[in-house]
Each structure stands twice: as structure tokens, then as C-alpha cells.
Design a protein around this motif. Structure first.
Motif, PDB file in Angstrom:
ATOM      1  N   GLU A 159       2.338  -5.812   4.497  1.00  0.00           N
ATOM      2  CA  GLU A 159       3.335  -7.024   3.996  1.00  0.00           C
ATOM      3  C   GLU A 159       4.258  -6.447   2.871  1.00  0.00           C
ATOM      4  OE1 GLU A 159       0.778 -10.448   3.689  1.00  0.00           O
ATOM      5  OE2 GLU A 159       1.688 -10.991   5.630  1.00  0.00           O
ATOM      6  N   GLU A 160       3.578  -6.053   1.728  1.00  0.00           N
ATOM      7  CA  GLU A 160       4.294  -5.659   0.576  1.00  0.00           C
ATOM      8  C   GLU A 160       5.316  -4.293   0.889  1.00  0.00           C
ATOM      9  OE1 GLU A 160       1.535  -4.984  -2.627  1.00  0.00           O
ATOM     10  OE2 GLU A 160       0.723  -7.043  -2.227  1.00  0.00           O
ATOM     11  N   HIS A 206       5.982 -11.578  10.644  1.00  0.00           N
ATOM     12  CA  HIS A 206       5.465 -12.529  11.659  1.00  0.00           C
ATOM     13  C   HIS A 206       4.174 -11.777  12.475  1.00  0.00           C
ATOM     14  CE1 HIS A 206       5.060 -15.526  14.879  1.00  0.00           C
ATOM     15  NE2 HIS A 206       5.265 -14.359  15.675  1.00  0.00           N
ATOM     16  N   LEU A 207       4.572 -10.623  12.389  1.00  0.00           N
ATOM     17  CA  LEU A 207       3.440  -9.681  13.238  1.00  0.00           C
ATOM     18  C   LEU A 207       2.058  -9.705  12.750  1.00  0.00           C
ATOM     19  CD1 LEU A 207       5.493  -7.102  15.060  1.00  0.00           C
ATOM     20  CD2 LEU A 207       4.393  -8.988  16.407  1.00  0.00           C
ATOM     21  N   ILE A 208       2.504  -9.315  11.373  1.00  0.00           N
ATOM     22  CA  ILE A 208       1.367  -9.130  10.638  1.00  0.00           C
ATOM     23  C   ILE A 208       0.259 -10.540  10.345  1.00  0.00           C
ATOM     24  CG2 ILE A 208       0.837  -8.278   8.232  1.00  0.00           C
ATOM     25  CD1 ILE A 208       3.222  -6.497   8.187  1.00  0.00           C
ATOM     26  N   VAL A 233       6.522  -3.749   3.951  1.00  0.00           N
ATOM     27  CA  VAL A 233       7.716  -4.141   4.614  1.00  0.00           C
ATOM     28  C   VAL A 233       8.704  -4.795   3.688  1.00  0.00           C
ATOM     29  CG1 VAL A 233       8.361  -5.973   6.457  1.00  0.00           C
ATOM     30  CG2 VAL A 233       6.252  -4.196   6.946  1.00  0.00           C
ATOM     31  N   GLN A 234       8.475  -5.563   2.715  1.00  0.00           N
ATOM     32  CA  GLN A 234       9.152  -6.359   1.839  1.00  0.00           C
ATOM     33  C   GLN A 234      10.055  -5.291   1.229  1.00  0.00           C
ATOM     34  OE1 GLN A 234       9.849  -9.485   1.754  1.00  0.00           O
ATOM     35  NE2 GLN A 234       8.090 -10.603   2.373  1.00  0.00           N
ATOM     36  N   ALA A 235       9.643  -4.293   0.811  1.00  0.00           N
ATOM     37  CA  ALA A 235      10.394  -3.244   0.191  1.00  0.00           C
ATOM     38  C   ALA A 235      11.102  -2.097   1.063  1.00  0.00           C
ATOM     39  CB  ALA A 235       9.489  -2.334  -0.467  1.00  0.00           C
ATOM     40  N   TRP A 236      11.061  -2.417   2.596  1.00  0.00           N
ATOM     41  CA  TRP A 236      11.812  -1.615   3.280  1.00  0.00           C
ATOM     42  C   TRP A 236      13.128  -1.397   3.050  1.00  0.00           C
ATOM     43  CZ3 TRP A 236       9.975  -2.395   9.136  1.00  0.00           C
ATOM     44  CH2 TRP A 236       8.854  -1.831   9.502  1.00  0.00           C
ATOM     45  N   ALA A 279     -16.580   1.096  11.106  1.00  0.00           N
ATOM     46  CA  ALA A 279     -15.601   2.227  10.346  1.00  0.00           C
ATOM     47  C   ALA A 279     -15.261   1.556   9.085  1.00  0.00           C
ATOM     48  CB  ALA A 279     -14.586   2.487  11.362  1.00  0.00           C
ATOM     49  N   ALA A 280     -14.674   0.480   9.219  1.00  0.00           N
ATOM     50  CA  ALA A 280     -14.418  -0.414   8.017  1.00  0.00           C
ATOM     51  C   ALA A 280     -14.359  -1.807   8.139  1.00  0.00           C
ATOM     52  CB  ALA A 280     -12.704   0.181   7.780  1.00  0.00           C
ATOM     53  N   PRO A 281     -14.963  -2.316   6.826  1.00  0.00           N
ATOM     54  CA  PRO A 281     -15.009  -3.639   7.030  1.00  0.00           C
ATOM     55  C   PRO A 281     -13.677  -4.509   7.358  1.00  0.00           C
ATOM     56  CG  PRO A 281     -16.023  -2.850   5.170  1.00  0.00           C
ATOM     57  CD  PRO A 281     -15.236  -1.802   5.835  1.00  0.00           C
ATOM     58  N   GLU A 282     -13.692  -5.529   8.197  1.00  0.00           N
ATOM     59  CA  GLU A 282     -12.703  -6.391   8.377  1.00  0.00           C
ATOM     60  C   GLU A 282     -11.734  -6.814   7.224  1.00  0.00           C
ATOM     61  OE1 GLU A 282     -13.421  -9.487  11.153  1.00  0.00           O
ATOM     62  OE2 GLU A 282     -14.603  -7.789  12.617  1.00  0.00           O
ATOM     63  N   GLU A 283     -12.582  -7.129   5.933  1.00  0.00           N
ATOM     64  CA  GLU A 283     -11.977  -7.262   4.760  1.00  0.00           C
ATOM     65  C   GLU A 283     -11.017  -6.437   4.249  1.00  0.00           C
ATOM     66  OE1 GLU A 283     -15.614  -7.513   4.858  1.00  0.00           O
ATOM     67  OE2 GLU A 283     -15.579  -9.586   5.531  1.00  0.00           O
ATOM     68  N   ASP A 284     -11.432  -5.053   4.663  1.00  0.00           N
ATOM     69  CA  ASP A 284     -10.520  -4.004   4.371  1.00  0.00           C
ATOM     70  C   ASP A 284      -9.404  -3.827   5.276  1.00  0.00           C
ATOM     71  OD1 ASP A 284     -12.370  -3.011   2.394  1.00  0.00           O
ATOM     72  OD2 ASP A 284     -13.069  -1.541   3.419  1.00  0.00           O
ATOM     73  N   VAL A 285      -9.662  -4.488   6.431  1.00  0.00           N
ATOM     74  CA  VAL A 285      -8.340  -4.440   7.290  1.00  0.00           C
ATOM     75  C   VAL A 285      -7.402  -5.374   6.807  1.00  0.00           C
ATOM     76  CG1 VAL A 285      -7.861  -4.908   9.756  1.00  0.00           C
ATOM     77  CG2 VAL A 285      -9.456  -3.395   9.342  1.00  0.00           C
ATOM     78  N   ASP A 286      -7.839  -6.530   6.488  1.00  0.00           N
ATOM     79  CA  ASP A 286      -7.086  -7.755   5.867  1.00  0.00           C
ATOM     80  C   ASP A 286      -6.400  -7.223   4.641  1.00  0.00           C
ATOM     81  OD1 ASP A 286      -6.262 -10.521   6.480  1.00  0.00           O
ATOM     82  OD2 ASP A 286      -7.062 -10.559   4.263  1.00  0.00           O
ATOM     83  N   ALA A 287      -6.804  -6.436   3.744  1.00  0.00           N
ATOM     84  CA  ALA A 287      -6.457  -5.897   2.623  1.00  0.00           C
ATOM     85  C   ALA A 287      -5.393  -4.788   2.920  1.00  0.00           C
ATOM     86  CB  ALA A 287      -7.388  -5.292   1.631  1.00  0.00           C
ATOM     87  N   GLN A 288      -5.518  -3.928   4.052  1.00  0.00           N
ATOM     88  CA  GLN A 288      -4.627  -3.083   4.686  1.00  0.00           C
ATOM     89  C   GLN A 288      -3.223  -3.892   5.077  1.00  0.00           C
ATOM     90  OE1 GLN A 288      -6.341  -0.607   7.266  1.00  0.00           O
ATOM     91  NE2 GLN A 288      -8.070   0.085   5.838  1.00  0.00           N
TER      92      GLN A 288
END
Length: 172
Positions: free
Chosen positions: A138-139, A21-23, A141-144, A124-133
Motif C-alpha cells: 500500500e505504501e 482497493h485490491l490490496i 502504491v501511494q508513492a508510485w 512458508a510465511a505466517p499470515e501476519e507477514d503477508v498482511d505486513a507485506q
């Protein structure tokens, strides 16, 4: 952006849901164009909450918790200059009101506006990179590897609560 655990949901699932949810909220806030400053502020708050959750379940995460901790810390820091510049501009306007735009203070305000425009995160990093990060987070967290029952939170609370009390006693 409240994060709640529901009694009918297994704790490990609730923790994952809260993180996801936070992500999702942070991703949405960072796509906000008007007012962008509010979106950055809300995203940074989500990053801090995500970091706190990772800290609470660090025993379950093992050595991966340090990676999570650094990830959320650095992501928030990446937006701090932009948020700080906006906060300074808002404080300036709030303190001076209409005078801030008057002839006496206009040069200073213009300097603050230019500073805010320069410190945007994408340098420092394009926002698309932040979205990808965030998508990669999310992936992860799913594997935690969270255990069942109260176990995922127990050690985090046992360590964090006394630390918070000690620090609270020393606060002004």
C-alpha cells in the motif's frame, strides 16, 4: 471485487485507488476463516489484477515495475498449493457426489482432505507477514510516480493489446 476507473477522477488517482482497493480486499479475504478456501481464492484473484495493473503502468514505474511484478506473482504463487488442493477436493466431491463419502471412495477423499490441511500457506510465511507485506505494498502504491493524463496507461496498452491479440489467435 470489480475495479473501475471513474471519469471524474484523474487517471493516476484512479489507478492508485484501484490498487489500494485490491490490496484492502485481499487483506480482508485472507482474514476470512470460513470458508477460508474462498478467501484464498478471492485474494489470489486480487493479486492477479494488481499484477495486471502494475504491468499496464510499467513505463511510469520504471525499474520498480519488475519488483512489483515479482511481488504480486510470488504472493499469488505462495497460495497456489492451498488453492489447488481445495480445487481438487471440490472437483472430487462434485464428480462423485454422495459416493465420495461412501466406503469405496472414502480413503481417497480422506487423503485429499489431509493433503489440503497440510498445504496451508503459513508453512512458508505466517499470515501476519503477508498482511505486513500487503501494508508495505500500500505504501509503495501511494508513492508510485504516475504521470498525468493518459500517459500512465498508454504504453502498457500499446504493448499489451497487440500481444493479447497475437496470443488470442493462437488459442484453441
Amino acid at each position: 471485487m470489480a475495479v473501475r476507473l471513474r471519469p471524474e477522477t484523474p487517471l493516476s488517482d484512479g489507478i492508485r485507488e484501484a490498487m489500494l482497493h485490491l490490496i484492502r480486499e485481499a487483506r480482508g479475504e485472507l482474514k476470512r476463516t470460513h470458508p477460508r478456501a474462498e478467501g484464498v481464492h478471492e485474494a489470489r484473484k486480487a493479486f492477479k489484477k494488481a499484477r495486471a495493473i502494475a504491468r499496464l503502468v510499467r513505463a511510469s514505474l520504471g525499474s520498480a515495475w519488475r519488483t512489483e511484478d515479482r511481488f504480486w506473482r510470488d504472493l499469488g504463487r505462495g497460495f497456489s498449493a492451498e488453492r489447488d488442493a481445495q480445487a481438487v477436493l471440490e472437483a472430487f466431491d462434485a464428480l462423485l457426489g454422495e459416493e465420495a463419502k461412501g466406503p469405496a471412495f472414502a480413503p481417497m477423499r480422506e487423503l485429499l482432505v489431509r493433503r489440503h490441511a497440510v498445504v496451508r500457506f503459513p508453512a512458508a510465511a505466517p499470515e501476519e507477514d503477508v498482511d505486513a507485506q500487503l501494508a508495505a505494498a500500500e505504501e509503495r502504491v501511494q508513492a508510485w510516480p504516475l504521470g498525468e493524463g493518459f500517459g500512465p496507461l498508454a504504453e502498457g496498452i500499446e504493448t499489451g493489446y497487440p500481444r493479447a491479440r497475437r496470443r488470442g489467435r493462437g488459442a484453441p
